[in-house]
Design a protein around this motif. Structure first.
Motif, PDB file in Angstrom:
ATOM      1  N   TYR A   1       0.993  -1.115   0.093  1.00  0.00           N
ATOM      2  CA  TYR A   1       0.061  -0.081   0.038  1.00  0.00           C
ATOM      3  C   TYR A   1       0.966   1.214   0.014  1.00  0.00           C
ATOM      4  O   TYR A   1       1.800   1.242   0.761  1.00  0.00           O
ATOM      5  N   CYS A   2       0.514   2.475  -0.861  1.00  0.00           N
ATOM      6  CA  CYS A   2       1.115   3.584  -0.774  1.00  0.00           C
ATOM      7  C   CYS A   2       0.205   4.546   0.123  1.00  0.00           C
ATOM      8  O   CYS A   2      -1.222   4.352   0.203  1.00  0.00           O
ATOM      9  N   ALA A   3       0.775   5.496   0.815  1.00  0.00           N
ATOM     10  CA  ALA A   3       0.194   6.157   1.726  1.00  0.00           C
ATOM     11  C   ALA A   3       0.676   7.567   1.831  1.00  0.00           C
ATOM     12  O   ALA A   3       1.690   7.741   1.371  1.00  0.00           O
ATOM     13  N   ALA A   4       0.072   8.609   2.283  1.00  0.00           N
ATOM     14  CA  ALA A   4       0.332  10.027   2.176  1.00  0.00           C
ATOM     15  C   ALA A   4      -0.212  10.811   3.539  1.00  0.00           C
ATOM     16  O   ALA A   4      -1.648  10.317   3.960  1.00  0.00           O
ATOM     17  N   LYS A   5       0.659  11.635   3.897  1.00  0.00           N
ATOM     18  CA  LYS A   5       0.072  12.138   5.271  1.00  0.00           C
ATOM     19  C   LYS A   5       0.289  13.839   5.069  1.00  0.00           C
ATOM     20  O   LYS A   5       1.371  14.127   4.320  1.00  0.00           O
ATOM     21  N   VAL A   6      -0.501  14.614   5.824  1.00  0.00           N
ATOM     22  CA  VAL A   6      -0.430  16.048   5.658  1.00  0.00           C
ATOM     23  C   VAL A   6       0.478  16.416   6.878  1.00  0.00           C
ATOM     24  O   VAL A   6       1.368  17.182   6.569  1.00  0.00           O
ATOM     25  N   ALA A   7       0.319  15.907   8.152  1.00  0.00           N
ATOM     26  CA  ALA A   7       0.977  16.404   9.191  1.00  0.00           C
ATOM     27  C   ALA A   7       2.413  15.961   9.313  1.00  0.00           C
ATOM     28  O   ALA A   7       2.792  14.838   8.903  1.00  0.00           O
ATOM     29  N   LEU A   8       3.177  16.811   9.902  1.00  0.00           N
ATOM     30  CA  LEU A   8       4.594  16.400  10.172  1.00  0.00           C
ATOM     31  C   LEU A   8       4.815  15.520  11.400  1.00  0.00           C
ATOM     32  O   LEU A   8       3.826  15.109  11.682  1.00  0.00           O
ATOM     33  N   GLY A   9       5.901  15.223  11.635  1.00  0.00           N
ATOM     34  CA  GLY A   9       6.082  14.160  12.783  1.00  0.00           C
ATOM     35  C   GLY A   9       6.384  12.828  12.456  1.00  0.00           C
ATOM     36  O   GLY A   9       7.082  12.735  11.465  1.00  0.00           O
ATOM     37  N   THR A  10       5.803  11.977  13.088  1.00  0.00           N
ATOM     38  CA  THR A  10       6.296  10.528  12.953  1.00  0.00           C
ATOM     39  C   THR A  10       5.960  10.071  11.386  1.00  0.00           C
ATOM     40  O   THR A  10       4.827  10.628  10.769  1.00  0.00           O
ATOM     41  N   MET A  11       6.870   9.230  10.830  1.00  0.00           N
ATOM     42  CA  MET A  11       6.786   8.964   9.469  1.00  0.00           C
ATOM     43  C   MET A  11       6.125   7.364   9.516  1.00  0.00           C
ATOM     44  O   MET A  11       5.838   6.895   8.128  1.00  0.00           O
ATOM     45  N   THR A  12       5.976   6.928  10.500  1.00  0.00           N
ATOM     46  CA  THR A  12       5.565   5.300  10.300  1.00  0.00           C
ATOM     47  C   THR A  12       4.197   5.250  10.893  1.00  0.00           C
ATOM     48  O   THR A  12       3.806   3.968  10.294  1.00  0.00           O
ATOM     49  N   ASN A  13       3.357   6.203  10.804  1.00  0.00           N
ATOM     50  CA  ASN A  13       2.022   5.871  11.060  1.00  0.00           C
ATOM     51  C   ASN A  13       1.159   7.279  11.034  1.00  0.00           C
ATOM     52  O   ASN A  13       1.716   8.487  10.491  1.00  0.00           O
ATOM     53  N   SER A  14      -0.027   7.266  11.213  1.00  0.00           N
ATOM     54  CA  SER A  14      -1.071   8.373  11.202  1.00  0.00           C
ATOM     55  C   SER A  14      -1.143   8.885   9.745  1.00  0.00           C
ATOM     56  O   SER A  14      -1.300  10.282   9.695  1.00  0.00           O
TER      57      SER A  14
END
Length: 122
Positions: free
Chosen positions: A95-108
């Motif tokens: 699975y590919c995933a994308a996130k907006v918030a900074l911080g942890t890169m391994t979840n959320s």
């Protein structure tokens, strides 16, 4: 809403290589991090690698031991995962995933692709 579309999965023999690609459906300046995960049957989803779009900083799961490489094209909002020396235990849905918030890169992560099957035969 951002949609992520993966491609590049398939069947490969042990020791072979595959390159997975993921593209965002539309341009957005809000995505800070893109990553790759996998889930094998009967197992929990596992973090593999992630990359910061702004700096190119990368983070990998220690279990990969240098076999996988993540890269991105910020102009296109794409992220690739080059997988070498594949083993039967690498068989999973990726699975590919994308996130907006900074911080942890391994979840959320905020957005997820539909997944692409990778099967490694022995």
């Amino acid at each position: 809403q951002v949609q992520l579309v993966e491609s590049g999965g398939g069947l490969v023999q042990a020791g072979g290589s595959l390159r997975l690609s993921c593209a965002a459906s539309r341009r957005t300046a809000n995505i800070n991090t893109m990553g790759w995960f996998r889930q094998a049957p009967g197992k929990e989803r596992e973090f593999l690698a992630a990359i910061r779009r702004s700096s190119g900083y990368t983070l990998y799961a220690e279990s990969l031991k240098g076999r996988f490489t993540i890269s991105s094209d910020n102009a296109k909002i794409t992220v690739d995962l080059q997988m070498n020396s594949l083993k039967p235990e690498d068989t999973a849905v990726y699975y590919c995933a994308a996130k907006v918030a900074l911080g942890t890169m391994t979840n959320s992560y905020d957005y997820w692709g539909q997944g692409t099957q990778v099967t490694v035969s022995s």
